[in-house]
Enzyme design. Sequence first.
Site, PDB file in Angstrom:
ATOM      1  N   SER A 143      -1.868 -11.013   6.870  1.00  0.00           N
ATOM      2  CA  SER A 143      -1.713 -10.013   5.843  1.00  0.00           C
ATOM      3  C   SER A 143      -1.193 -10.831   4.703  1.00  0.00           C
ATOM      4  O   SER A 143      -0.539 -11.865   4.748  1.00  0.00           O
ATOM      5  CB  SER A 143      -0.673  -9.181   6.207  1.00  0.00           C
ATOM      6  OG  SER A 143       0.022  -8.276   5.260  1.00  0.00           O
ATOM      7  N   TYR A 160       7.255  -6.536   9.880  1.00  0.00           N
ATOM      8  CA  TYR A 160       5.652  -6.539  10.062  1.00  0.00           C
ATOM      9  C   TYR A 160       5.424  -7.864   8.958  1.00  0.00           C
ATOM     10  O   TYR A 160       4.594  -8.725   9.649  1.00  0.00           O
ATOM     11  CB  TYR A 160       5.393  -5.391   9.198  1.00  0.00           C
ATOM     12  CG  TYR A 160       3.577  -5.550   9.065  1.00  0.00           C
ATOM     13  CD1 TYR A 160       2.749  -5.175  10.152  1.00  0.00           C
ATOM     14  CD2 TYR A 160       3.219  -5.988   7.964  1.00  0.00           C
ATOM     15  CE1 TYR A 160       1.572  -5.322  10.099  1.00  0.00           C
ATOM     16  CE2 TYR A 160       1.858  -6.081   7.897  1.00  0.00           C
ATOM     17  CZ  TYR A 160       0.886  -5.818   8.880  1.00  0.00           C
ATOM     18  OH  TYR A 160      -0.387  -5.855   8.745  1.00  0.00           O
TER      19      TYR A 160
END
Length: 273
Positions: free
Chosen positions: A138, A148
């Site tokens: 990501s 995350y």
Amino acid sequence: MATALITGGTSGIGAAFAEQLAARGYDLVLVARDPGRLASAAAALSSTRGVAVETISADLAERADAERVVARIEDPERPIDLLVNNAGSGVRAELTSSDTAAHDRGIAVMCTAVLLLGGAAGRTMRDRGTGAILNVSSLQSLFTTGSYAAMKAWVTSYSQSLSVELRGTGVTVTAVLPGWVTTPWHTGSGARASAIPGWLWIGPDVVARTALADLDRGRVISIPTGRYRAIGWFARHLPRSVIRWISGKISSRRSRPAQSTDPLTTLTTTEDS
């Protein structure tokens, strides 16, 4: 015929990889939790692309299920030529939360499973002298916005480290760092989706196409579209104190009641396993 194994391969980015790899003539092994969605995806790809599609119903948060996928990767009679570690989910729990269940699951799926499957693929491909591993990370891995981001930072660093370890063996490793992607996880919240300008969104097909093209070129880091490459450049070259300040602004907005309306809190996620 070459075979690709894709985790989280029934929707979103994973489904885009499955479609594009099938169009290239790859046979597929799809891994996901829902047997019904697996069967539906396999039937559609087989009928439209004429490729063989094997399915494995597995929850990669469970070590025993992840080990079953490892065993499939290591099967010498049915070699895997390309591993796509795509399965994942958003983790919004605070790092100081006493309930670590969301963190535990995120680490199991997006770190431990990636380590297990990537290691198995690396070993078997190295022994054959050929193969490729593609890990979906990501753009958020370049920021410091919480659990995350930290997990995806591990994926990005792990991918580069694995690439170094496998250098000269005929096995390549690529990490793809997408931004805002029109997946079910992102679009499930109308407020969250509507807050993001339309020009910032990209489709899962763009992520898959860019990642596969960069994999073909042997690139270790793949960032789709010029806009996200620019964000990535600034994230890598600005002083870390500035990145922490930006990340703090993002995180503080995310903690407010209207947290889902902040576009920077949803830089990306992949599909759950």
